[in-house]
Write a protein that holds these residues in place. Structure first.
Motif, mmCIF file in Angstrom:
data_model
loop_
_atom_site.group_PDB
_atom_site.id
_atom_site.type_symbol
_atom_site.label_atom_id
_atom_site.label_comp_id
_atom_site.label_asym_id
_atom_site.label_seq_id
_atom_site.Cartn_x
_atom_site.Cartn_y
_atom_site.Cartn_z
ATOM 1 N N ILE A 13 -2.184 -5.677 3.562
ATOM 2 C CA ILE A 13 -2.655 -6.203 2.158
ATOM 3 C C ILE A 13 -4.024 -5.675 3.114
ATOM 4 C CG2 ILE A 13 -4.378 -7.251 0.617
ATOM 5 C CD1 ILE A 13 -1.806 -8.440 -0.913
ATOM 6 N N THR A 14 -3.929 -7.012 4.148
ATOM 7 C CA THR A 14 -5.250 -7.238 5.065
ATOM 8 C C THR A 14 -5.307 -6.114 5.877
ATOM 9 O OG1 THR A 14 -4.489 -9.573 5.446
ATOM 10 C CG2 THR A 14 -6.196 -8.860 6.751
ATOM 11 N N GLU A 15 -4.371 -5.295 6.332
ATOM 12 C CA GLU A 15 -4.367 -4.298 7.544
ATOM 13 C C GLU A 15 -4.945 -2.846 6.366
ATOM 14 O OE1 GLU A 15 -1.047 -3.766 9.450
ATOM 15 O OE2 GLU A 15 -1.574 -5.018 10.733
ATOM 16 N N ALA A 16 -4.402 -2.384 5.001
ATOM 17 C CA ALA A 16 -5.589 -1.913 4.916
ATOM 18 C C ALA A 16 -7.177 -2.360 3.876
ATOM 19 C CB ALA A 16 -4.940 -2.403 3.275
ATOM 20 N N THR A 165 5.499 9.633 -7.345
ATOM 21 C CA THR A 165 5.551 10.438 -6.459
ATOM 22 C C THR A 165 5.337 9.979 -4.979
ATOM 23 O OG1 THR A 165 4.415 12.489 -5.478
ATOM 24 C CG2 THR A 165 3.456 10.675 -6.455
ATOM 25 N N ASP A 166 6.689 10.818 -3.545
ATOM 26 C CA ASP A 166 5.471 10.781 -2.512
ATOM 27 C C ASP A 166 3.771 11.875 -2.226
ATOM 28 O OD1 ASP A 166 7.873 9.257 -1.886
ATOM 29 O OD2 ASP A 166 9.138 11.497 -1.291
ATOM 30 N N ASP A 167 4.195 12.328 -2.580
ATOM 31 C CA ASP A 167 2.609 12.773 -1.919
ATOM 32 C C ASP A 167 1.454 11.487 -3.101
ATOM 33 O OD1 ASP A 167 0.441 14.202 -2.553
ATOM 34 O OD2 ASP A 167 0.861 15.725 -4.158
ATOM 35 N N GLU A 168 1.017 11.529 -0.988
ATOM 36 C CA GLU A 168 -0.067 10.004 -1.124
ATOM 37 C C GLU A 168 -1.555 10.730 -2.085
ATOM 38 O OE1 GLU A 168 0.127 8.326 2.467
ATOM 39 O OE2 GLU A 168 2.142 7.635 2.192
ATOM 40 N N GLU A 169 -1.291 11.987 -1.549
ATOM 41 C CA GLU A 169 -2.921 11.867 -1.347
ATOM 42 C C GLU A 169 -3.178 11.901 -3.544
ATOM 43 O OE1 GLU A 169 -6.025 12.950 0.036
ATOM 44 O OE2 GLU A 169 -4.598 12.005 1.257
ATOM 45 N N ARG A 170 -2.081 12.534 -3.914
ATOM 46 C CA ARG A 170 -2.274 12.292 -5.176
ATOM 47 C C ARG A 170 -2.521 11.414 -6.358
ATOM 48 N NH1 ARG A 170 2.571 14.579 -10.229
ATOM 49 N NH2 ARG A 170 1.124 13.979 -11.653
ATOM 50 N N ILE A 171 -1.342 10.452 -5.608
ATOM 51 C CA ILE A 171 -1.617 9.083 -5.650
ATOM 52 C C ILE A 171 -3.177 8.266 -5.331
ATOM 53 C CG2 ILE A 171 -1.325 6.825 -6.005
ATOM 54 C CD1 ILE A 171 1.783 7.847 -4.842
ATOM 55 N N THR A 203 5.108 -1.382 -5.054
ATOM 56 C CA THR A 203 5.755 -1.853 -4.368
ATOM 57 C C THR A 203 5.625 -0.689 -3.170
ATOM 58 O OG1 THR A 203 7.294 -3.496 -4.330
ATOM 59 C CG2 THR A 203 8.007 -1.887 -2.623
ATOM 60 N N ASP A 204 5.069 0.862 -4.103
ATOM 61 C CA ASP A 204 5.386 1.914 -2.634
ATOM 62 C C ASP A 204 3.752 2.394 -2.671
ATOM 63 O OD1 ASP A 204 8.239 2.166 -2.838
ATOM 64 O OD2 ASP A 204 8.706 3.014 -4.670
ATOM 65 N N ASP A 205 2.959 1.889 -3.640
ATOM 66 C CA ASP A 205 1.794 2.285 -3.283
ATOM 67 C C ASP A 205 0.287 1.671 -3.518
ATOM 68 O OD1 ASP A 205 1.806 1.671 -5.843
ATOM 69 O OD2 ASP A 205 1.415 3.927 -6.795
ATOM 70 N N PHE A 206 0.977 -0.115 -2.702
ATOM 71 C CA PHE A 206 -0.071 -0.832 -3.018
ATOM 72 C C PHE A 206 -1.815 -0.657 -1.734
ATOM 73 C CE2 PHE A 206 3.258 -3.142 -0.485
ATOM 74 C CZ PHE A 206 2.768 -3.807 0.676
ATOM 75 N N GLU A 207 -0.811 -0.252 -0.492
ATOM 76 C CA GLU A 207 -1.629 -0.388 0.052
ATOM 77 C C GLU A 207 -2.691 1.461 0.469
ATOM 78 O OE1 GLU A 207 1.601 -0.221 2.074
ATOM 79 O OE2 GLU A 207 0.851 -1.181 3.618
ATOM 80 N N ILE A 208 -2.436 2.054 -0.335
ATOM 81 C CA ILE A 208 -3.731 3.066 -0.970
ATOM 82 C C ILE A 208 -4.395 2.837 -2.281
ATOM 83 C CG2 ILE A 208 -3.506 5.483 -1.760
ATOM 84 C CD1 ILE A 208 -0.697 5.923 -1.107
ATOM 85 N N GLU A 212 -8.401 1.925 -2.230
ATOM 86 C CA GLU A 212 -9.316 2.620 -2.888
ATOM 87 C C GLU A 212 -10.130 1.741 -4.360
ATOM 88 O OE1 GLU A 212 -10.355 5.516 -2.527
ATOM 89 O OE2 GLU A 212 -8.836 6.257 -1.269
ATOM 90 N N GLY A 213 -9.812 0.011 -3.219
ATOM 91 C CA GLY A 213 -10.772 -0.963 -4.489
ATOM 92 C C GLY A 213 -9.514 -1.848 -5.152
ATOM 93 N N ALA A 214 -8.807 -2.068 -5.570
ATOM 94 C CA ALA A 214 -7.904 -2.458 -6.210
ATOM 95 C C ALA A 214 -7.852 -4.185 -5.810
ATOM 96 C CB ALA A 214 -5.873 -2.251 -5.984
ATOM 97 N N HIS A 215 -7.736 -4.771 -6.807
ATOM 98 C CA HIS A 215 -8.151 -6.290 -6.785
ATOM 99 C C HIS A 215 -6.961 -7.632 -7.150
ATOM 100 C CE1 HIS A 215 -12.568 -4.746 -8.317
ATOM 101 N NE2 HIS A 215 -12.485 -5.772 -7.040
#
Ligand SMILES: *Cc1c(COP(=O)(O)O)cnc(C)c1O
Length: 229
Positions: A13-16, A165-171, A203-208, A212-215
């Protein structure tokens, strides 16, 4: 093991945050404990987790009782059925999954009876997948019109579940859309200026999501391991 997992998640999280110039203190981990025993949840609390999320009402109830002596903020993250609202009022810190006017009606009814407001996030289906819960992006405005006069519903922001999905851009596009909805609502509706929180990322997309601004990131498997069942 849980302790080590927490360290790893916090580092990620810190790195993201660093990649996008955010302060890591803005991001809170909600430890998602579905299918996990109360003992292991207690272990996570001992290791520093204070926000625990459950998606099934019965499981929430059992664990709340088992862990009543621990300093836990409970989050309800599962599909919100109207007939369960009664029990949630006064017992949970935050409902992430509000997506129906019938649930709002119950929040008003039971909130008034107990004289306790219910803090909630509006769940929006940004993925377009049919199977997902949440209102559609183009329904947000009319939903907010409908709940304008509510006295016990305390709307604090928005929640979504990204596509599987594995499509990171979509997420990433989906999380951006939720943020855009948040920005639009808080700018256009003075009475909704407080709807700032974004609950997104698992788990699979929390860094994205953090980029993008998650709290609030809702994390199960990365913390407790793969779910059996
Ligand atoms: C299970 C669940 C999570 C956590 O999922 P993981 O992939 O285990 O991190 C997050 N949010 C909701 C709504 C869930 O049901």
């Amino acid at each position: 093991m849980i302790e080590q997992n927490i360290v790893t998640i916090k580092t990620r999280i810190t790195e993201a945050c660093r990649r996008v110039g955010r302060d890591p203190a803005e991001v809170r981990i909600v430890a998602v404990s579905k299918t996990v025993t109360a003992d292991r949840v207690a272990e996570a609390v001992q290791a520093g987790m204070s926000d625990i999320g459950e998606n099934r009402f019965q499981e929430l109830r059992v664990k709340m009782e088992a862990l009543a002596s621990l300093p836990v903020r409970w989050h309800f993250i599962g599909h919100l059925q109207s007939n369960k609202v009664k029990y949630l009022v006064g017992n949970v810190h935050l409902v992430h999954s509000l997506d129906s006017l019938s649930a709002v009606e119950q929040i008003e009814k039971w909130g008034r009876k107990k004289n306790i407001p219910v803090r909630a996030l509006l769940q929006v289906n940004v993925s377009g997948e049919q199977s997902k819960f949440g209102i559609e992006p183009d329904e947000v405005d009319s939903f907010l019109d409908e709940v304008r006069t509510c006295e016990y519903l305390d709307l604090a922001g928005f929640m979504t579940i990204g596509s599987f999905t594995d499509d990171e851009e979509r997420i990433r596009r989906e999380f951006r859309l939720l943020k855009h909805i948040r920005d639009t609502v808080t700018a256009a509706r003075p009475e909704r200026r407080a709807m700032t929180l974004l609950s997104m990322g698992m788990t699979d997309d929390f860094e994205i999501a953090v980029e993008e601004g998650a709290h609030l990131v809702r994390i199960g498997r990365a913390l407790f391991g793969e779910r059996v069942i």
